[in-house]
Design an enzyme around this catalytic site. Structure first.
Site, short mmCIF file in Angstrom:
data_model
loop_
_atom_site.label_atom_id
_atom_site.label_comp_id
_atom_site.label_asym_id
_atom_site.label_seq_id
_atom_site.Cartn_x
_atom_site.Cartn_y
_atom_site.Cartn_z
N TYR A 1 7.49 -9.43 7.32
CA TYR A 1 7.28 -8.13 7.33
C TYR A 1 7.73 -7.62 8.93
O TYR A 1 7.76 -8.22 9.66
CB TYR A 1 5.76 -7.83 7.39
CG TYR A 1 5.17 -7.69 6.12
CD1 TYR A 1 5.26 -6.60 4.95
CD2 TYR A 1 4.56 -9.05 5.43
CE1 TYR A 1 4.40 -6.55 3.91
CE2 TYR A 1 4.11 -8.90 3.99
CZ TYR A 1 4.03 -7.79 3.27
OH TYR A 1 3.65 -7.67 2.34
N ASP A 52 0.79 -1.11 -0.02
CA ASP A 52 -0.06 0.09 -0.01
C ASP A 52 0.99 1.13 0.00
O ASP A 52 1.89 1.07 0.38
CB ASP A 52 -0.84 -0.14 1.27
CG ASP A 52 -2.09 -0.92 1.04
OD1 ASP A 52 -2.56 -1.05 -0.10
OD2 ASP A 52 -2.58 -1.23 2.15
#
Lengths: 244, 244
Positions: free
Chosen positions: B110, B52
């Protein structure tokens, strides 16, 4: 009159350094505007150091005198509300009338960060100096000890600025090394113009095996700027702490 | 036709995410333009993830097919020369024809970074999410273990995007804590839309003592998005590594 001491963190990337200039945004100018907007009186903010354009700070100290009745510890929140997000007040407090953020300082710690790999960092490009060739950090660590002590550091000073003496005392200089990241920490009673960045440039020459660690003593003794290394870029430099 | 695999680091601050959009700069769009300028042919670059807007990457994987005679390992330098400084190619290499950066991926790691103190960070404002209230990291660490394993993570998925199944396997979720900085690392075979950011938002509720660690199991079992925490901001998120 109250004397207010501020502890600041700032990202120097978008500023022309601390000190107010005729042209360009500075930390001092931005901070003074925020304070003047808040207290509706003119102030002169004094800073602990004249950091150059692009240099950052995690513990910069500033102070100003005011008649304002705002409680001293409330300046932090009120100023953070008005400051851009790349300048943050960490602490605000009242100090004695004779406190002067520059003249009262007894010492400072700076750090300098290097990314030592084939390509620069995308994420930390404003905070790490990129050195492509693998540095010999063991040699750099050995070189550090020759800087420690009281010396005439004239060889490690850019021209410009006026100082009474070029003698300074370095109490600590050491390297932290993790993966591709090399961080150099230096603490002293004060630093000449660009002194930290020239020390780092000289340590990089040691890391490139262009200068032997034991030659640092000769470079210091020479007092000759041409014998020391380059002044490395501002972006890797952070003023970590000021001692009083 | 050669199939070229690129490993990228990027700072997502100034981009509308990875995937090309009608309006706004994207990583994919910027990278495709740089490749097309270099090889003078149209390419379609495939990415390992649709990160994003504002999300960063230290080890994003992309691939593209080309007739170019440029040696595979030379794409790195040639592209870095053309790319803006917030996108850096770490590695370029030829891979087998059937390699697909998204479909071939077997897992991803992540990280999510939090600065947990009274005031935000000036220097790392684009990389750390600011949480003012002191977090109970011990409770957060205890909560982590309930996420590990194969579960239906429907409660941890934003609406939008189409997936065949909301079952995913998390193989590691742990917290590293140093001073004011909390870093959360999560590794899994794949992640639903906003899943990492909702897991972090839920861990923050645990850290605020609003959810007991053992309640994580119930939240997962509920499959109800409303039971989990907020989706935290993109700026703290970094795609660390993709596994094949």
């Amino acid at each position: 009159m109250k004397n207010i001491k501020l502890t600041l963190e700032y990202d120097g990337t978008n500023y022309q350094g601390w000190q107010k200039q005729k042209i360009g945004e500075t930390i001092q100018g931005t901070l003074e505007r925020a304070i003047e907007e808040l207290i509706k009186e003119e102030v002169e903010v004094t800073g602990s150091s004249r950091t150059d354009s692009g240099v950052h700070a995690k513990g910069f100290i500033a102070n100003f005198k005011t008649e304002s009745t705002i409680p001293s510890n409330k300046f932090r929140e009120a100023l953070n509300y008005r400051l851009p997000e790349d300048i943050v007040i960490l602490k605000s407090e009242e100090v004695s009338d004779d406190f002067h953020s520059r003249y009262s300082a007894k010492g400072k710690t700076y750090s300098y960060s290097i990314i030592n790999r084939d390509v620069p960092s995308a994420i930390y490009r404003n905070y790490y100096y990129h050195v492509k060739k693998k540095l010999n950090t063991e040699a750099m660590e050995e070189a550090c000890k020759y800087f420690i002590g009281t010396h005439d550091f004239n060889a490690f000073k850019s021209s410009g600025g006026s100082v009474k003496t070029t003698v300074r005392t370095i109490t600590d200089l050491h390297i932290e090394h993790s993966g591709d990241i090399i961080k150099i920490y230096v603490t002293g009673d004060g630093f000449l113009y660009n002194m930290v960045r020239i020390i780092v440039g000289t340590l990089i020459m040691v890391g490139n095996n262009k200068i032997k660690p034991c030659k640092i003593k000769d470079i210091i003794d020479s007092k000759d700027r041409k014998k020391a290394g380059n002044c490395v870029p501002a972006n890797g430099l952070i003023l970590e702490e000021v001692y009083y």
